[in-house]
Design an enzyme around this catalytic site. Structure first.
Site, mmCIF file in Angstrom:
data_model
loop_
_atom_site.group_PDB
_atom_site.id
_atom_site.type_symbol
_atom_site.label_atom_id
_atom_site.label_comp_id
_atom_site.label_asym_id
_atom_site.label_seq_id
_atom_site.Cartn_x
_atom_site.Cartn_y
_atom_site.Cartn_z
ATOM 1 N N HIS A 252 -3.411 -60.602 20.929
ATOM 2 C CA HIS A 252 -2.394 -59.596 21.212
ATOM 3 C C HIS A 252 -1.604 -60.103 22.412
ATOM 4 O O HIS A 252 -2.195 -60.647 23.351
ATOM 5 C CB HIS A 252 -3.020 -58.231 21.550
ATOM 6 C CG HIS A 252 -3.810 -57.637 20.432
ATOM 7 N ND1 HIS A 252 -4.990 -56.946 20.636
ATOM 8 C CD2 HIS A 252 -3.591 -57.624 19.091
ATOM 9 C CE1 HIS A 252 -5.463 -56.539 19.470
ATOM 10 N NE2 HIS A 252 -4.633 -56.937 18.522
ATOM 11 N N GLU A 290 -1.516 -59.913 14.426
ATOM 12 C CA GLU A 290 -1.113 -58.849 13.509
ATOM 13 C C GLU A 290 -0.001 -58.012 14.138
ATOM 14 O O GLU A 290 -0.199 -56.836 14.442
ATOM 15 C CB GLU A 290 -2.314 -57.971 13.093
ATOM 16 C CG GLU A 290 -3.544 -58.058 13.987
ATOM 17 C CD GLU A 290 -3.502 -57.079 15.146
ATOM 18 O OE1 GLU A 290 -2.479 -56.424 15.344
ATOM 19 O OE2 GLU A 290 -4.525 -56.984 15.853
#
Length: 337
Positions: A252, A290
């Site tokens: 992230h 993602e």
């Protein structure tokens, strides 16, 4: 941005400077004013190197220094051919050199060179943690090593003319800047983690206590600019959505400082982050991310670094794009300098 081919010196994480005098046919390298090696260069289809004179350091150290100089100066250079009178046993054992087809010749491959962990990992290098399968949260996965608490990666980016480094989060030191970054409207639109100092202290503390997540601060020239989370995919919420390997890592990413935005900065820190994760455990064969499926800018940055979109899928809180980058693809195509 500086042109790497205009440089006359490269900084090492140890604090030393690798200085070069290079012409079309000669290369002389010194380390902190100490002569290291003199080479004759033959620039054919592949760059050939012959040792004219070698000084104090071991052969492997001199070969490594020459590889670093030539690969960093020319990201398009894929291999070097060394012509040596003696078998370079130490360099062969480490993978720095591999035998070529011709007797007395040895290849230094870019794809192997950048997989050597030192000096980029510094004191954070712990080796390959032994495997023991355990179950946590209903998921079977390898026992993870203790998390570091230090600087874990440092490399001089010759294209930026700046150090890129990664260190673990220190909550007391980093809380205020993390709070400021998360409350930025630009960051909040994707992370949705606006909150108070106390809420963000709990957020960071929870991740610090989670053995499958490593929280990192990215720095340019030791100035913090970004926050990253590196997680073991097998234990993460992403695992049900693809065939996660035991040592896959996920990321992230949050760039908090406006002055460090832009494609050239992303190319530097994203390649450094992925490089660190592949070096941290040689069993890691894939790094995944993602981002939100409509975050075209981030997806574009990832694709430029070699990630591909495997599919889109639905998390409870967002429609996500599964972006993946394999170890082989990264080291074959990486343009680390």
């Amino acid at each position: 941005m500086p042109n790497p081919k205009d440089l006359t010196a490269l900084q090492l994480p140890t604090g030393s400077s690798l200085v070069a005098d290079e012409t079309e046919n000669r290369l002389s390298l010194s380390l902190e004013s100490q002569a290291l090696i003199n080479l004759r260069l033959t620039r054919e289809t592949e760059l050939r190197l012959q040792v004219e004179e070698r000084f104090g350091l071991s052969g492997s150290q001199a070969f490594w220094a020459a590889g670093y100089w030539l690969f960093a100066r020319d990201p398009a250079c894929q291999r070097l051919i060394w012509q040596l009178d003696e078998t370079p046993t130490e360099a062969l054992l480490s993978g720095l050199l591999v035998p070529a087809d011709t007797a007395g010749c040895y290849r230094c491959e870019r794809t192997l060179f950048w997989q050597l962990p030192q000096p980029w990992l510094g004191d954070s290098l712990t080796g390959c943690y032994p495997q023991q399968m355990v179950i946590s949260g209903g998921k079977r996965h390898p026992r993870r090593p203790p998390k570091p608490s230090c600087e874990v990666y440092r490399r001089f980016d010759s294209r930026l003319g700046a150090w890129i480094s990664l260190r673990t989060v220190d909550i007391d030191e980093d809380l205020v800047r993390f709070n400021r970054w998360q409350n930025s409207p630009r960051v909040a639109s994707f992370w949705q983690e606006q909150g108070s100092l106390e809420e963000h202290r709990k957020y960071l503390g929870k991740r610090q206590d989670d053995p499958h997540t490593l929280t990192l601060i990215g720095c340019f020239d030791d100035q913090p600019f970004a926050y990253f989370e590196a997680y073991w995919a097998k234990e993460d919420r992403i695992a049900p959505f693809y065939d996660a390997d035991d040592y896959d890592r996920g990321i992230h990413m949050l760039v908090g400082e406006e002055s460090h935005r832009g494609p050239h900065k992303v190319a530097s820190w994203l390649s450094a982050l992925v490089h660190y994760l592949f070096l941290d455990d040689p069993r890691t064969r894939r790094v995944v991310a993602e981002p939100r499926a409509d975050n075209a800018k981030m997806i574009g940055h990832l694709q430029r670094q070699g990630f591909y979109c495997e599919k889109e899928f639905d998390f409870p809180h967002k429609r996500a794009a599964l972006m993946a980058l394999g170890r082989e693809r990264f080291f074959e195509r990486c343009s680390l300098t």
